[in-house]
Write a protein that holds these residues in place. Structure first.
Motif, short mmCIF file in Angstrom:
data_model
loop_
_atom_site.label_atom_id
_atom_site.label_comp_id
_atom_site.label_asym_id
_atom_site.label_seq_id
_atom_site.Cartn_x
_atom_site.Cartn_y
_atom_site.Cartn_z
N PHE A 178 83.88 25.01 86.03
CA PHE A 178 83.93 23.88 86.96
C PHE A 178 85.37 23.52 87.27
CE2 PHE A 178 79.72 23.33 85.11
CZ PHE A 178 78.97 23.04 86.23
N ASN A 179 85.68 23.45 88.55
CA ASN A 179 86.99 23.02 89.02
C ASN A 179 86.77 22.43 90.40
OD1 ASN A 179 89.48 23.17 90.62
ND2 ASN A 179 90.35 24.08 88.77
N SER A 180 86.92 21.13 90.53
CA SER A 180 86.55 20.45 91.77
C SER A 180 87.40 20.85 92.97
CB SER A 180 86.60 18.94 91.58
OG SER A 180 87.89 18.53 91.20
N LYS A 181 88.55 21.50 92.73
CA LYS A 181 89.40 21.89 93.85
C LYS A 181 89.13 23.33 94.30
CE LYS A 181 93.20 18.66 93.02
NZ LYS A 181 92.36 17.63 92.62
N THR A 182 89.06 24.29 93.37
CA THR A 182 88.93 25.69 93.76
C THR A 182 87.76 26.41 93.10
OG1 THR A 182 90.41 26.39 91.98
CG2 THR A 182 91.42 25.92 94.12
N GLY A 183 87.16 25.82 92.12
CA GLY A 183 86.10 26.51 91.38
C GLY A 183 84.73 25.95 91.68
N THR A 184 83.86 26.08 90.70
CA THR A 184 82.49 25.61 90.83
C THR A 184 82.46 24.09 90.83
OG1 THR A 184 81.69 27.60 89.74
CG2 THR A 184 80.23 25.70 89.71
N LYS A 185 81.59 23.54 91.67
CA LYS A 185 81.48 22.08 91.76
C LYS A 185 80.04 21.68 92.06
CE LYS A 185 84.03 22.55 95.89
NZ LYS A 185 85.16 23.21 95.48
N VAL A 186 79.78 20.40 91.87
CA VAL A 186 78.47 19.81 92.17
C VAL A 186 78.67 18.82 93.31
CG1 VAL A 186 76.51 18.49 91.27
CG2 VAL A 186 77.75 20.07 89.76
N PRO A 187 78.39 19.24 94.55
CA PRO A 187 78.56 18.31 95.68
C PRO A 187 77.67 17.08 95.52
CG PRO A 187 78.25 20.56 96.46
CD PRO A 187 77.96 20.57 95.00
N ASN A 188 78.25 15.93 95.82
CA ASN A 188 77.55 14.65 95.73
C ASN A 188 76.97 14.41 94.34
OD1 ASN A 188 77.99 13.93 98.51
ND2 ASN A 188 76.49 15.50 99.01
N GLY A 189 77.63 14.96 93.33
CA GLY A 189 77.15 14.79 91.95
C GLY A 189 77.41 13.39 91.43
N GLU A 190 76.39 12.81 90.85
CA GLU A 190 76.47 11.47 90.29
C GLU A 190 76.01 11.49 88.83
OE1 GLU A 190 73.73 9.16 92.56
OE2 GLU A 190 74.97 9.19 94.37
N ILE A 191 76.56 10.57 88.07
CA ILE A 191 76.10 10.37 86.69
C ILE A 191 75.60 8.95 86.58
CG2 ILE A 191 76.81 10.18 84.28
CD1 ILE A 191 78.72 12.43 84.70
N HIS A 192 74.43 8.81 85.98
CA HIS A 192 73.85 7.49 85.74
C HIS A 192 73.55 7.36 84.25
CE1 HIS A 192 73.23 6.80 90.04
NE2 HIS A 192 72.94 8.09 90.09
N PHE A 193 73.90 6.23 83.69
CA PHE A 193 73.58 5.93 82.30
C PHE A 193 72.39 4.98 82.29
CE2 PHE A 193 78.06 6.97 82.48
CZ PHE A 193 78.21 7.83 81.41
N TRP A 194 71.46 5.20 81.38
CA TRP A 194 70.29 4.34 81.27
C TRP A 194 69.86 4.32 79.81
CZ3 TRP A 194 65.66 6.89 79.93
CH2 TRP A 194 65.70 8.28 80.04
N SER A 195 69.01 3.39 79.46
CA SER A 195 68.59 3.32 78.06
C SER A 195 67.09 3.18 77.95
CB SER A 195 69.28 2.16 77.34
OG SER A 195 68.87 0.94 77.88
N ARG A 196 66.58 3.68 76.85
CA ARG A 196 65.16 3.55 76.51
C ARG A 196 65.08 3.50 74.99
NH1 ARG A 196 62.23 7.79 79.10
NH2 ARG A 196 62.04 6.39 80.84
N ASN A 197 64.35 2.55 74.50
CA ASN A 197 64.15 2.39 73.06
C ASN A 197 65.48 2.31 72.30
OD1 ASN A 197 61.37 2.54 73.47
ND2 ASN A 197 61.39 4.77 73.30
N GLY A 198 66.48 1.69 72.92
CA GLY A 198 67.76 1.49 72.25
C GLY A 198 68.71 2.67 72.30
N PHE A 199 68.31 3.77 72.94
CA PHE A 199 69.17 4.94 73.04
C PHE A 199 69.73 5.05 74.45
CE2 PHE A 199 66.25 5.96 69.61
CZ PHE A 199 67.13 6.37 68.62
N VAL A 200 71.02 5.26 74.58
CA VAL A 200 71.64 5.44 75.88
C VAL A 200 71.47 6.89 76.30
CG1 VAL A 200 73.79 5.36 77.19
CG2 VAL A 200 73.29 3.59 75.50
#
Length: 115
Positions: free
Chosen positions: A80-102
């Motif tokens: 992964f290299n956002s300038k010249t290598g592999t990338k995830v276009p429009n990639g987002e990360i979301h954090f969420w929790s269930r039963n006390g675990f993130v």
């Protein structure tokens, strides 16, 4: 009000090398009310991190929900290299929790190989 972190998939995996270990088709589950998400991101790509320059995530398994995975195959390796290598276009990360675990959810348009 919830605490929110804005981070992209590319930021999280920048410089890491990975190998594709799974290509899965997602199925909606009425218990999780995820039909809309599954329709938008129907595939899950499972990756094993083979080299993290920081030495923190070597060997970790991550999953990225994507709109399209037709260009990927099991065993395919990339860095992964956002300038010249592999990338995830429009990639987002979301954090969420269930039963006390993130939990972390990663999603994007796909995984696009670079140079």
């Amino acid at each position: 009000m919830a605490f929110k972190i804005k981070m992209t998939v590319n930021q999280a995996v920048e410089g890491c090398s990975a190998v594709v270990i799974g290509l899965l088709t997602r199925k909606a589950n009425p218990n999780y009310h995820n039909e809309k998400d599954v329709n938008e991101y129907p595939k899950t790509v499972r990756l094993a991190i083979t080299n993290d320059p920081a030495g923190v995530n070597n060997g970790q398994i991550i999953s990225i929900k994507v709109k399209n995975a037709d260009n990927l195959s099991i065993g395919q390796e990339f860095t992964f290299n956002s300038k010249t290598g592999t990338k995830v276009p429009n990639g987002e990360i979301h954090f969420w929790s269930r039963n006390g675990f993130v939990q972390i959810a990663m999603k994007g348009d796909g995984i696009i190989e670079g140079n």
